[in-house]
Design an enzyme around this catalytic site. Sequence first.
Site, PDB file in Angstrom:
ATOM      1  N   ALA A  65       1.401  -6.411  14.914  1.00 59.80           N
ATOM      2  CA  ALA A  65       1.587  -6.673  16.118  1.00 59.80           C
ATOM      3  C   ALA A  65       3.050  -7.093  16.360  1.00 59.80           C
ATOM      4  CB  ALA A  65       0.884  -8.138  16.680  1.00 59.80           C
ATOM      5  N   GLY A 114      -2.214  -6.095  12.126  1.00 66.03           N
ATOM      6  CA  GLY A 114      -2.886  -5.020  13.130  1.00 66.03           C
ATOM      7  C   GLY A 114      -2.958  -3.679  12.624  1.00 66.03           C
ATOM      8  N   GLU A 117      -6.064  -3.566  10.617  1.00 64.26           N
ATOM      9  CA  GLU A 117      -7.178  -3.674  11.426  1.00 64.26           C
ATOM     10  C   GLU A 117      -7.656  -2.614  12.055  1.00 64.26           C
ATOM     11  OE1 GLU A 117      -7.341  -8.356  12.994  1.00 64.26           O
ATOM     12  OE2 GLU A 117      -5.483  -7.163  13.300  1.00 64.26           O
ATOM     13  N   GLU A 137      -1.728 -12.823   8.687  1.00 67.14           N
ATOM     14  CA  GLU A 137      -1.858 -13.758   9.877  1.00 67.14           C
ATOM     15  C   GLU A 137      -1.804 -15.105   9.648  1.00 67.14           C
ATOM     16  OE1 GLU A 137      -3.742  -9.905  11.134  1.00 67.14           O
ATOM     17  OE2 GLU A 137      -3.626 -11.123   9.633  1.00 67.14           O
TER      18      GLU A 137
END
Length: 263
Positions: A65, A114, A117, A137
């Site tokens: 992100a 991300g 992910e 994270e």
Amino acid sequence: MSDTVLLETKDGIALITLNRPDKLNALSYELIDRLMAVLDQIEVDASAGVVVLTGAGERAFSAGADIHEFSGSVSRGPNTAARDFVRRGQAMTARLEAFRKPVIAAVNGLAFGGGCEITEAVHLAIASDRASFAKPEINLGMPPTFGGTQRLPRLAGRKRALEMLLTGDPFSAARALEIGLVNKVVPHDELLPATRELAGRIMRHSPLAAASIITAVTRGLNMAIGEGLQVESEQFAAMAPTSDLVEGLAAWRERRPPNYTGR
């Protein structure tokens, strides 16, 4: 039109490139929104049979992100952060996971947060031997929010996933292969050729059958096996009246390559 996501369709392959190399292809809100729009475009493009997703530049697939942007949302309160960041990211990974055309990640470098992910959500993944992965994270004082707490344990197993989630430590492409996060690791210069070769092996077959398989697997993973078998039955019933199934059976009987039309 934004150039944060590039699209090139050739020989049945829709190549999507996350295009913020100076920011390690960080997932800004603009990039995520553009990616969703590109997927909508590919979905109705009959010339695109398989999607390949990669990152621009030599350093990153996606480092995750855009923290500066996300921090601004957090500063405006949890409701804003959930709306702008979490829902947007979860919608992106859910869209990739349920996409009716096969999606292959060509992981060319860092796949952190991300970016990891996305790799978890897509149907298949090939990694460069230069790729590295992480669930960092926790270093920011938060859990993953784009599906990482759910998809990684399903891929890697609970204890292996928790080690990655609770430490935030990077892990190699070889480790990603070992735990089932990627299908194959190849030399860096062979990444896109190997990904295209895999796409070609998929495109030999009926696109309707491929879509049915993706739907049955994606939905069934979150169900008890009895419910999953019902989904499998429903997907076969949807294929039964199609020309592709008629052609596949005829080609098998006649010992010839099939000519699928996607109808």
